[in-house]
Design a protein around this motif. Structure first.
Motif, short mmCIF file in Angstrom:
data_model
loop_
_atom_site.label_atom_id
_atom_site.label_comp_id
_atom_site.label_asym_id
_atom_site.label_seq_id
_atom_site.Cartn_x
_atom_site.Cartn_y
_atom_site.Cartn_z
N LEU A 171 0.84 -1.21 0.00
CA LEU A 171 0.00 0.00 0.00
C LEU A 171 0.87 1.26 0.00
N THR A 172 1.89 1.26 0.87
CA THR A 172 2.77 2.43 0.93
C THR A 172 3.41 2.70 -0.42
N ARG A 173 3.92 1.63 -1.03
CA ARG A 173 4.62 1.82 -2.30
C ARG A 173 3.65 2.25 -3.40
N THR A 174 2.44 1.64 -3.41
CA THR A 174 1.45 2.04 -4.42
C THR A 174 1.13 3.51 -4.29
N LEU A 175 0.93 3.96 -3.04
CA LEU A 175 0.59 5.36 -2.82
C LEU A 175 1.68 6.27 -3.37
N ARG A 176 2.90 5.91 -3.09
CA ARG A 176 3.99 6.77 -3.55
C ARG A 176 4.14 6.72 -5.06
N ALA A 177 3.95 5.50 -5.62
CA ALA A 177 4.09 5.37 -7.07
C ALA A 177 3.02 6.19 -7.78
N THR A 178 1.76 6.05 -7.34
CA THR A 178 0.70 6.81 -8.02
C THR A 178 0.94 8.30 -7.85
N HIS A 179 1.42 8.68 -6.67
CA HIS A 179 1.67 10.10 -6.45
C HIS A 179 2.73 10.62 -7.43
N ARG A 180 3.76 9.80 -7.60
CA ARG A 180 4.83 10.21 -8.50
C ARG A 180 4.34 10.29 -9.94
N LEU A 181 3.59 9.22 -10.35
CA LEU A 181 3.10 9.18 -11.72
C LEU A 181 2.17 10.35 -11.98
N ALA A 182 1.24 10.59 -11.04
CA ALA A 182 0.28 11.66 -11.24
C ALA A 182 1.00 13.00 -11.33
N GLY A 183 2.09 13.13 -10.57
CA GLY A 183 2.82 14.38 -10.60
C GLY A 183 3.42 14.68 -11.96
N ARG A 184 3.61 13.62 -12.77
CA ARG A 184 4.20 13.83 -14.08
C ARG A 184 3.18 14.20 -15.13
N LEU A 185 1.89 13.96 -14.83
CA LEU A 185 0.86 14.27 -15.82
C LEU A 185 0.80 15.77 -16.05
N PRO A 186 0.88 16.19 -17.30
CA PRO A 186 0.90 17.63 -17.56
C PRO A 186 -0.50 18.23 -17.63
N VAL A 187 -1.33 17.96 -16.67
CA VAL A 187 -2.68 18.55 -16.66
C VAL A 187 -2.92 19.24 -15.33
N PRO A 188 -3.89 20.15 -15.27
CA PRO A 188 -4.16 20.84 -14.01
C PRO A 188 -4.52 19.85 -12.90
N LEU A 189 -4.29 20.31 -11.68
CA LEU A 189 -4.52 19.47 -10.50
C LEU A 189 -5.90 18.86 -10.48
N ALA A 190 -6.92 19.68 -10.76
CA ALA A 190 -8.29 19.22 -10.63
C ALA A 190 -8.57 18.10 -11.63
N LEU A 191 -8.06 18.26 -12.86
CA LEU A 191 -8.29 17.23 -13.87
C LEU A 191 -7.61 15.94 -13.47
N ARG A 192 -6.41 16.07 -12.93
CA ARG A 192 -5.67 14.91 -12.47
C ARG A 192 -6.50 14.15 -11.43
N ALA A 193 -7.00 14.91 -10.47
CA ALA A 193 -7.81 14.30 -9.42
C ALA A 193 -9.04 13.66 -10.01
N ALA A 194 -9.65 14.33 -11.00
CA ALA A 194 -10.86 13.79 -11.62
C ALA A 194 -10.55 12.47 -12.30
#
Lengths: 225, 275, 578
Positions: free
Chosen positions: C245-268
């Motif tokens: 779980l810890t690693r998944t959380l960090r991995a998704t956080h890292r991957l999402a951080g690379r997405l070049p879209v606004p925060l809200a869209l990312r969350a959506a």
């Protein structure tokens, strides 16, 4: 008693920013009145004891301002006075006669001083050469301001000086602390290094002329700092 | 220890004016300048008993690539040394903590709302929080850069006014510029005010260092403030009481800042004289 | 002088000031009640909105719901309250370790709203971390209101956290232990008493408003030795799940951080993905209290493979929700994952040894929860007390202790820092009281500065330098440029000792020739930790402190040791029973 912020910091031997932080962090008991901080001495002392910390007020109060030991040579010589015609043909006799002239000291102190001077001479001669000796006790004698008594001898005597020259003048240095002892000694030595001054001494000068001469030396020393 | 002023740099013409004021202030009284070029619009300032989040207006992020060069240019022209602050600690990844152990801070009248609002009588809520919480006085510069040739302390008799007087004295001594005093009497006589100053141990300073004491027993503040030299730096104490008390009783600081276009140095309630 | 407001005045009474214990207990009760109310408000509104949305869950379009919720929550945090995402517990611990627990007022409600949006819409996250943050912020702001000092404020931050956990789970001991073990990291009588009071008042608020009910009711378990032995295996499984779980959380956080879209869209996008998972396995949606109830009660009927898949799906869903920018904690998801792990393990056992007399599967679900919580938080006591209190099952205490401690050890082995503190440890900002790091972090260069050095100029002759030497009490002399005052180097007495007694050199040598110009210097803003490391590396005993090229003073190890000791004595007073 109200202590200032910096005094409290000094009592605890920490820097002022540390004290500020301790107050902010609530580590030290303090009373806040408006924006001001007030310390209760008794509470603070207890707190320091509980924390195994040294807290001393007295040290701060006793600490002399730096100028205090820089008491002048001329003043000390003035207090000691100039004495002439000291008789005697041995070191002990000369010392005994010279000490007897120090009427500003009470008789028991004079006796003790004599004993101490003699024992210092037995250790090694205080004759520093060129006819001058600086007898002094090995450890400070308490009480009062430091004095230097100038004593001209009736006849120069063998003082077992370093250069074996007979001694004609004694500067008896009696001080209350090591600091002032060294301070006065170094100033006196500075004067005695001067050839003119030695020649001047050989003329057995008057007290006033001697003190004036010393004062000019001191001025030169002070200017150098 | 050197004394330092914190300036938050804004890479716009308006920001240049405030920056010039800071530079002038620093060189006048011999401060070292610390410049923060914001990387994000928010940052936190942790004070002794308060934490203020400053949400900067977007113009602070203008032209990040030229900002440092612009700032350096102005600093070098003034022959000053400055340090650029890089935040070391972060409360959250986009939320840097800016240190608060400075001796002065320069804030325009507003830093979180649009700068078009800048005008007399308006001090933004964040700047107010900073004034209220900081141990240092806050320099609120006039809109356009203008060197000042004297220092004037607004003395209303309160303990904070005494602090302001002390600060004014220090600034006048450090800069070698003359010091004036301004009092709008509120039912008390000049002797009463003088007594207050003497009680604080500043009687001698009042005699020796104060060039002129503007003392008004009548007339409106707006009218009397006309006498304040246009090229003077104002030093004024601010109370820490809340909004309600300000609304009920008003505050001298508020009135003065709403009338006077001069640069003002505001001494907050938590100010502790280190300078 | 501004008069203190009358209602704040009682905090200034000497009676309270000299011994603040009573004052702290009184304020702690208020803090506990307030944070309890905040926790309850979030909990009740979540229950209402989840119930209200329940009928629409089966619709295909419902998968966008978590997306909308996550986007709204991200917008709220970013645009309205101007706060970063994340669950908030690291921020609380950071404020406690570095700034005496100072927190913004907006933190006391921001996470409540944002996590309500995320979880209410179906995102997989827990409401506990948000209520802990808001409880802590409430405590901090009440302390600020009364102008309390750092130590008292930190205690009240702990009180807020304790009250929140105590109220949301109706579990006073868990609240207390959580606040001390995770938030403060300091067990002292000065802390424990107010925090206990806050836990009591938080729990009482919850009991008055929603009745004294145990969160998860269950049947009586009949535990045998064989079950206790089997729990060791469960602990390992739980530890592995928590690391995953810890690693998944960090991995998704890292991957999402690379997405070049606004925060809200990312969350959506993250929310919608969770919604799709939820169409297939509804157990992954929301905070999952209901599912836990079913599992402990033994009413969860899905087969082994489905349950095993659900473990992975829930981990993935939590990662997607939180990593993409949704708001919430990992407490409730951990409980769900834990019980799913327990269930999977039980079904495996039954499948492997059908003849053995295993205890009811609900018991394993419960043990799994304890294992996962302990593994994630690396706080065994919190895991043990929480599970005992929320299930009312004291008879499980023995396997519970085994699972908790083994899971903590195992996950510590794989992940050296707990999920809550990982960020802080990596940034070197975890400063637990009484540790070396904390003592060094508290002190600053300015406090250690020795300013009694006499500066000299590079053109000075040795003869004049010796005069300076006579007046100095130090062995080092900073050399400054006479015009600009810029620091050029330093003269060490040790280096020039041989020349001191050679009068021939007195006029031949100038200071500029005998100074060291390439000395390592420190800046007044440097951390002592770094300065010490550099001193050790260069085998130095002192270092000049230079700011903007201007020499300010020296820092030396001798002074540091003296001050360090004082600091340690002051910081650890309560341990000496003072």
């Amino acid at each position: 008693m109200d202590l200032t912020f910096s005094q409290i910091a000094e009592c605890l031997s920490v820097a002022e920013p540390t004290l500020e932080r301790w107050i902010r962090q609530g580590r030290i008991p303090v009373e806040r009145v408006g924006g001001e901080c007030r310390f209760n001495l008794a509470v603070l002392e207890r707190w320091a004891r509980d924390h195994n910390m040294h807290f001393s007020l007295s040290e701060v109060e006793q600490k002399k301002p730096p100028g205090a030991i820089a008491d002048g040579l001329a003043e000390a010589m003035g207090r000691g006075g100039v004495h002439r015609d000291i008789g005697g043909d041995s070191i002990n006799a000369v010392l005994k006669n010279a000490v007897a002239r120090l009427t500003m000291l009470p008789p028991p102190v004079r006796d003790e001083l004599y004993d101490r001077l003699v024992s210092r001479e037995q250790l090694s001669s205080t004759g520093i050469g060129r006819g001058v000796a600086i007898p002094h006790p090995r450890s400070p004698i308490g009480g009062g301001m430091p004095i230097i008594a100038t004593a001209f001898l009736r006849n120069p005597i063998d003082f077992k000086a370093v250069d074996d020259q007979p001694v004609f003048v004694l500067f008896m240095l009696i001080s209350d602390s090591i600091d002032s002892h060294l301070h006065l000694l170094s100033r006196l030595a500075f004067c005695l290094r001067d050839d003119d001054f030695l020649a001047f001494l050989r003329r057995y000068p008057e007290a006033d002329a001697l003190f004036k001469r010393i004062a000019t030396f001191e001025k030169r020393l002070d200017d150098r700092h | 220890m050197e004394n330092r002023l914190l300036h938050i740099f804004r890479n716009t013409p308006l920001g240049r004016e405030t920056f010039l004021q800071s530079i002038y202030f620093c060189s006048q009284i011999g401060l070292s300048l610390t410049v923060y070029i914001p990387l994000s619009t928010k940052f936190l300032m942790y004070f002794e008993n308060d934490v203020v989040q400053v949400d900067l207006d977007n113009s602070y992020l203008t032209g990040p690539e030229t900002a440092e060069a612009h700032a350096r240019q102005l600093i070098e022209a003034a022959g000053l040394r400055a340090k650029f602050l890089t935040p070391k600690y972060f409360t959250a990844s986009t939320l840097p903590d800016i240190p608060t152990d400075f001796d002065f801070m320069c804030c325009p009248r507003t830093i979180s709302d649009l700068s078009s609002k800048v005008g007399l009588g308006y001090i933004g809520p964040r700047v107010r929080r900073i004034v209220g919480a900081a141990r240092y006085p806050v320099l609120i510069p006039s809109v356009a850069y203008k060197p000042w040739q004297s220092v004037i302390v607004f003395f209303g008799g309160s303990s904070n006014a005494v602090k302001a007087f002390r600060l004014g004295l220090a600034i006048s001594r450090r800069s070698g510029l003359p010091l004036d005093l301004y009092t709008q009497a509120e039912g008390r006589s000049r002797a009463d005010y003088r007594e207050g100053i003497e009680a604080a141990g500043l009687g001698q300073a009042l005699e020796e260092s104060v060039r002129h004491w503007y003392f008004f027993e009548s007339g409106g503040l707006e009218e009397n403030l006309y006498n304040v030299p246009h090229d003077a730096l104002g030093v004024v104490g601010a109370f820490g009481h809340g909004l309600i008390r300000d609304l009920l009783f008003g505050s001298k600081m508020e009135e003065i800042q709403s009338i006077l276009p001069n640069s003002l140095l505001i001494v907050g309630p938590k100010y502790s004289a280190r300078f | 002088m501004p008069a203190p407001k009358p209602w704040r005045k009682f905090a200034n009474w000497n009676f309270f000031r000299n011994d603040d214990r009573l004052l702290l207990i009184a304020i702690a009760l208020v803090v506990g009640a307030c944070s309890g109310l905040a926790a309850l408000a979030l909990n009740r509104s979540l229950a209402v909105v989840l119930h209200w949305l329940q009928p629409y869950r089966t619709q295909v379009w419902a998968f966008v719901l978590p997306g909308i919720g996550a986007a709204l929550s991200s917008l709220f945090l970013d645009k309205i309250v101007n706060e970063g995402a994340g669950h908030g517990v690291p921020e609380v611990v950071y404020a406690v370790s570095r700034y005496g627990g100072l927190m913004r007022f907006r933190s006391s409600y921001s996470r409540l709203v944002s996590s309500f949006l995320t979880i209410g819409s179906g995102g997989s996250a827990g409401p506990e971390a948000p209520v802990v943050m808001s409880g802590a912020a409430i405590g901090s702001n009440i302390a600020k209101y009364f102008s309390l000092n750092d130590r008292q404020r930190i205690t009240l931050v702990g009180c807020g956290a304790a009250g929140a956990i105590a109220s949301i789970f109706n579990a006073p001991i868990a609240g207390m232990v959580f606040a001390i073990e995770v938030i403060l990291g300091e067990w002292s009588a000065l802390n424990i008493i107010p925090i206990a009071m806050a836990a009591v008042s938080g729990t009482e608020v919850s009991r008055i408003l929603r009745g004294n009910q145990i969160a998860f009711e269950h049947r009586l378990f009949d535990i045998h030795l064989i079950d206790i032995a089997a729990s060791v295996g469960l602990a390992i499984a739980a530890a592995l799940a928590s690391v995953l779980l810890t690693r998944t959380l960090r991995a998704t956080h890292r991957l999402a951080g690379r997405l070049p879209v606004p925060l809200a869209l990312r969350a959506a996008a993250g929310g919608c993905a969770v919604g799709l998972l939820g169409l297939w396995l509804p157990v992954v949606l929301g905070e999952g209290y209901h599912a836990i109830d079913e599992m402990i009660g033994g009413h969860f009927t899905a087969g082994l493979l489905i349950v095993a898949a659900a473990v992975l799906a829930k981990i993935l869903a939590t990662g997607l929700t939180l990593g993409s920018g949704g708001s919430g904690g990992i407490f409730a998801p951990s409980l769900v994952i834990g019980s799913l792990v327990g269930l999977t393990y039980h079904r495996l056992l039954v499948w492997a040894w059908p003849g053995a007399d295993w205890v009811n599967e609900g018991c394993f679900a419960l043990l799994g929860m304890a294992g996962l919580i302990s593994g994630m938080l690396q706080a065994p006591l919190t895991g043990i007390f929480l599970i005992v209190e929320i299930t009312g099952g004291y008879e499980t205490i023995l396997p519970l202790i085994i699972v908790s401690t083994i899971a903590t050890t195992m996950s510590h082995y794989l992940e050296p820092a707990s999920f809550y503190l990982k960020d802080l440890v990596e940034r070197g900002q975890l400063l637990r009281p009484g540790t070396d790091r904390r003592v060094l972090a508290d002190m600053s260069v300015r406090e250690l500065l020795e300013t009694d050095c006499i500066p000299v100029s590079p053109e000075m002759r040795l003869r004049d330098f010796i005069e300076v030497l006579k007046r100095s009490r130090r062995n080092y002399f900073p050399v400054n440029d006479p015009k600009t005052g810029v620091f050029l180097g330093i003269v060490y007495l040790d280096d020039i000792r041989p020349y001191l007694f050679d009068p021939l050199l007195y006029d031949a040598v100038v200071v500029g020739q005998i100074m060291h110009s390439d000395v390592a210097v420190a800046s007044p803003d440097d951390e002592l930790n770094d300065i010490l490391r550099r001193m050790d590396a260069g085998r130095l005993f002192s270092m000049p402190v230079v700011s903007d090229g201007i020499f300010l003073g020296m820092v030396s190890k001798a002074t540091l040791l003296d001050r360090y000791r004082r600091e340690l004595m002051v910081q650890t007073c309560w341990q000496q029973g003072a």
